[in-house]
Each structure stands twice: as C-alpha cells, then as structure tokens.
Design a protein around this motif. Structure first.
Motif, PDB file in Angstrom:
ATOM      1  N   ASP A 136       0.829  -1.206   0.000  1.00 29.50           N
ATOM      2  CA  ASP A 136       0.000   0.000   0.000  1.00 29.50           C
ATOM      3  C   ASP A 136       0.865   1.258   0.000  1.00 29.50           C
ATOM      4  O   ASP A 136       0.466   2.308   0.485  1.00 29.50           O
ATOM      5  CB  ASP A 136      -0.937   0.014   1.210  1.00 29.50           C
ATOM      6  CG  ASP A 136      -0.184  -0.081   2.539  1.00 29.50           C
ATOM      7  OD1 ASP A 136       1.061  -0.163   2.519  1.00 29.50           O
ATOM      8  OD2 ASP A 136      -0.841  -0.081   3.593  1.00 29.50           O
ATOM      9  N   SER A 186       2.784  -1.894  -4.437  1.00 30.12           N
ATOM     10  CA  SER A 186       1.345  -1.682  -4.532  1.00 30.12           C
ATOM     11  C   SER A 186       0.761  -2.740  -5.454  1.00 30.12           C
ATOM     12  O   SER A 186       1.494  -3.423  -6.178  1.00 30.12           O
ATOM     13  CB  SER A 186       1.028  -0.279  -5.069  1.00 30.12           C
ATOM     14  OG  SER A 186       1.556  -0.115  -6.376  1.00 30.12           O
ATOM     15  N   VAL A 187      -0.553  -2.884  -5.415  1.00 36.76           N
ATOM     16  CA  VAL A 187      -1.222  -3.880  -6.252  1.00 36.76           C
ATOM     17  C   VAL A 187      -1.621  -3.239  -7.575  1.00 36.76           C
ATOM     18  O   VAL A 187      -2.318  -2.224  -7.601  1.00 36.76           O
ATOM     19  CB  VAL A 187      -2.469  -4.441  -5.541  1.00 36.76           C
ATOM     20  CG1 VAL A 187      -3.178  -5.434  -6.451  1.00 36.76           C
ATOM     21  CG2 VAL A 187      -2.090  -5.106  -4.221  1.00 36.76           C
ATOM     22  N   ASP A 188      -1.162  -3.839  -8.658  1.00 35.69           N
ATOM     23  CA  ASP A 188      -1.540  -3.397  -9.994  1.00 35.69           C
ATOM     24  C   ASP A 188      -2.984  -3.850 -10.237  1.00 35.69           C
ATOM     25  O   ASP A 188      -3.262  -5.046 -10.288  1.00 35.69           O
ATOM     26  CB  ASP A 188      -0.607  -4.019 -11.037  1.00 35.69           C
ATOM     27  CG  ASP A 188      -0.875  -3.508 -12.456  1.00 35.69           C
ATOM     28  OD1 ASP A 188      -2.019  -3.122 -12.748  1.00 35.69           O
ATOM     29  OD2 ASP A 188       0.067  -3.495 -13.265  1.00 35.69           O
ATOM     30  N   THR A 189      -3.894  -2.905 -10.362  1.00 38.25           N
ATOM     31  CA  THR A 189      -5.317  -3.245 -10.500  1.00 38.25           C
ATOM     32  C   THR A 189      -5.619  -3.994 -11.790  1.00 38.25           C
ATOM     33  O   THR A 189      -6.628  -4.687 -11.884  1.00 38.25           O
ATOM     34  CB  THR A 189      -6.177  -1.965 -10.446  1.00 38.25           C
ATOM     35  OG1 THR A 189      -5.709  -1.037 -11.443  1.00 38.25           O
ATOM     36  CG2 THR A 189      -6.086  -1.322  -9.075  1.00 38.25           C
ATOM     37  N   LYS A 190      -4.764  -3.863 -12.792  1.00 35.47           N
ATOM     38  CA  LYS A 190      -4.996  -4.552 -14.073  1.00 35.47           C
ATOM     39  C   LYS A 190      -4.634  -6.033 -13.998  1.00 35.47           C
ATOM     40  O   LYS A 190      -5.299  -6.885 -14.576  1.00 35.47           O
ATOM     41  CB  LYS A 190      -4.190  -3.880 -15.186  1.00 35.47           C
ATOM     42  CG  LYS A 190      -4.640  -2.456 -15.502  1.00 35.47           C
ATOM     43  CD  LYS A 190      -3.786  -1.847 -16.610  1.00 35.47           C
ATOM     44  CE  LYS A 190      -4.223  -0.419 -16.912  1.00 35.47           C
ATOM     45  NZ  LYS A 190      -3.366   0.207 -17.969  1.00 35.47           N
ATOM     46  N   THR A 191      -3.551  -6.324 -13.285  1.00 39.11           N
ATOM     47  CA  THR A 191      -3.072  -7.714 -13.209  1.00 39.11           C
ATOM     48  C   THR A 191      -3.300  -8.355 -11.844  1.00 39.11           C
ATOM     49  O   THR A 191      -3.155  -9.556 -11.685  1.00 39.11           O
ATOM     50  CB  THR A 191      -1.567  -7.769 -13.519  1.00 39.11           C
ATOM     51  OG1 THR A 191      -0.850  -7.022 -12.503  1.00 39.11           O
ATOM     52  CG2 THR A 191      -1.271  -7.169 -14.880  1.00 39.11           C
ATOM     53  N   ASN A 192      -3.630  -7.508 -10.859  1.00 38.52           N
ATOM     54  CA  ASN A 192      -3.806  -7.946  -9.465  1.00 38.52           C
ATOM     55  C   ASN A 192      -2.513  -8.486  -8.862  1.00 38.52           C
ATOM     56  O   ASN A 192      -2.531  -9.239  -7.880  1.00 38.52           O
ATOM     57  CB  ASN A 192      -4.908  -9.005  -9.350  1.00 38.52           C
ATOM     58  CG  ASN A 192      -5.547  -9.017  -7.971  1.00 38.52           C
ATOM     59  OD1 ASN A 192      -5.685  -7.967  -7.332  1.00 38.52           O
ATOM     60  ND2 ASN A 192      -5.915 -10.190  -7.487  1.00 38.52           N
ATOM     61  N   LYS A 193      -1.382  -8.093  -9.451  1.00 36.03           N
ATOM     62  CA  LYS A 193      -0.079  -8.508  -8.938  1.00 36.03           C
ATOM     63  C   LYS A 193       0.562  -7.358  -8.161  1.00 36.03           C
ATOM     64  O   LYS A 193       0.282  -6.185  -8.424  1.00 36.03           O
ATOM     65  CB  LYS A 193       0.844  -8.912 -10.089  1.00 36.03           C
ATOM     66  CG  LYS A 193       0.419 -10.192 -10.797  1.00 36.03           C
ATOM     67  CD  LYS A 193       1.417 -10.561 -11.896  1.00 36.03           C
ATOM     68  CE  LYS A 193       1.036 -11.859 -12.595  1.00 36.03           C
ATOM     69  NZ  LYS A 193       2.004 -12.218 -13.667  1.00 36.03           N
ATOM     70  N   ASP A 221       1.706 -10.410   1.031  1.00 33.76           N
ATOM     71  CA  ASP A 221       1.175  -9.102   1.410  1.00 33.76           C
ATOM     72  C   ASP A 221       0.479  -9.183   2.766  1.00 33.76           C
ATOM     73  O   ASP A 221      -0.337 -10.067   3.001  1.00 33.76           O
ATOM     74  CB  ASP A 221       0.183  -8.631   0.333  1.00 33.76           C
ATOM     75  CG  ASP A 221      -0.361  -7.242   0.606  1.00 33.76           C
ATOM     76  OD1 ASP A 221       0.280  -6.484   1.367  1.00 33.76           O
ATOM     77  OD2 ASP A 221      -1.427  -6.911   0.056  1.00 33.76           O
TER      78      ASP A 221
END
Length: 262
Positions: free
Chosen positions: A44, A50-57, A81
């Motif tokens: 965060d 941080s979490v890439d919202t496109k890949t959720n990685k 995480d």
C-alpha cells in the motif's frame, strides 16, 4: 507423574530448539529443488509496493529489487502481502524470510531483527512553482506552506518554522495543495520526493529540491529486515553492493521513483 511432566517439558524444548535452528533456512522448494524465499511486504506504499489493478499482482521498486537479488542468489521469490505493523512479528515467527516494505531502521526494530545496508533513502523536499524565488528552506520564512495532515513532513515543517517562521497550513491531500499553489493560495509544499516526482514529471510548471538543513532530519534510509543471525543479510548486502556499482539499482530508481506519476 512428575517424571512424565519433566520428560514432556524436555521434549517440547527439544522441538522448539530444532525449530529455532532452522528458522533462517528457506524450506520451500520447486520441482527442480530450487529454494524459495518468502518476502513480507505491505502493498500500500507506491511506488515501492502496490497492487496493480490490471493484473492484481504486487509491483514496485522493492519488488523489482527483491526479484533481482533473489534471482542472482539462486532462489525463487514469493511475495506475501500483509499489514505493515505485523511484518516484524511475521519475520520472527518464521512465516516469512525477509521484509522489504520501505522499512526504516530504528533502535526499537534493530533490537528485534537484523537490517541490510541501506538500499534507498527518500528525502523530504519542497515543491514550488518553477518560477518561484524559494530555493532553500530559509526562503520559506514568512511564506504560506502546505503540509499533509498527520505526515512526517508536517512535523518537519513545524521544526523548520522554529528557525524560519512560516505560515503552515495542513491539508488532507497533496493534489489539493498543488491546486491551491497554482491559485496562489500557497507558496510552497513540504512533501517527500517520491510523491513530488509524480507532479514535477507531469508538469513543467513545478520544481522540487531537497531540504538541506542540519537542524532537522530530512532523510528516511530504507533497509531490508531479516531474522536475527540470518545468513541472508550478508548475501543480500553483497548483491546490493554489486547493484550500486553496476548501475542496476539506479535503473530501478529511474523506473519506479524518478518517473512515478507518469
């Protein structure tokens, strides 16, 4: 009965000692027998993690550095995480092998874990309009200066104000302060370089400079945390030194930090 209890107690101590002996050794292996290190982080804190919202990685500066080092050392990497406040406890409970999460070494943490050499130092900066006459911390005297509520920069500004009295205004968000500064409602903003880069890279109307003043602490040196006595500390330090010398660390700084916001 007492003998039975004593035997059970001794057996428990033996099990605990055995666990402690292997606490720093990676236990996961892939099909080829390659060991896996588990990295604890709190995803965060962009651009570090941080979490890439496109890949959720989970992505970021810390992730790239960790991937680079573990690959060089011959390990696989698993990123776990969790909340920042529980990272050191997780490290000491052997559920993770090391921590990279923009963590700064301090006296209390150093009592519980070992730290690597510093791999990045974030700096407190002053964000101003490009045509501003404010060039140093001393130039803030008598100016309207914005800070984010509850931030370390708010405390820093208060400390600087003792030396260079200024009108400090606390705001909820940095973007609101930037808008206020564009409308001449603020003369400057005290923030951190990783945040400021996002604005100076996107606008040729803004500039930033590091705060240099011996009366205040203006840098947050980040290190990697390991269990006490872990052999990984020396292994990671060796690779960090190589990364500094061959320019690989600078590549990640440019990719994630100096270009944040793009």
């Amino acid at each position: 009965m007492k003998k039975i209890v004593l035997i059970l107690m001794m057996a428990s101590l033996f099990v605990l000692a055995a666990c402690g002996a292997n606490a720093n050794a990676p236990t996961k292996k892939d099909d080829n027998g390659k060991k896996t290190l588990v990295m604890g982080t709190s995803a965060d804190y962009p651009p570090f993690e941080s979490v890439d919202t496109k890949t959720n990685k989970i992505v970021g500066f810390d992730i790239d550095v960790a991937n680079y080092i573990t690959k060089k050392l011959g390990y696989n990497l698993e990123v776990k995480d969790q909340k920042f406040g529980g990272l050191i406890a997780a490290l000491n409970q052997d559920s993770i092998d090391f921590v990279m999460s923009g963590m700064v070494k301090n006296e209390e943490r150093a009592k519980q874990v070992d730290f690597s050499d510093v791999y990045y130092t974030s700096h407190q900066v002053i964000l101003v309009p490009k045509d501003s006459k404010i060039k140093t911390a001393a130039d803030l005297k008598g100016k309207k200066v914005g800070v984010q509520i509850g931030s370390t920069q708010a405390t820093l500004a208060e400390d600087l104000s003792k030396k260079y009295p200024m009108d400090i205004e606390q705001w909820d968000k940095v973007n609101e302060m930037v808008e206020a500064m564009a409308g001449n409602k603020l003369d400057a903003i005290v923030t951190v370089d990783t945040v400021a880069f996002g604005y100076t890279n996107d606008s040729d109307r803004l500039a930033q400079f590091n705060i240099k003043d011996d009366s205040v602490v203006t840098g947050d040196p980040m290190s990697i945390a390991f269990p006490k006595g872990s052999k990984l500390t020396a292994e990671f330090n060796k690779e960090l030194k190589k990364m500094e010398e061959n320019g690989e660390l600078d590549k990640f700084v440019k990719k994630w930090i100096e270009t944040s916001g793009k």
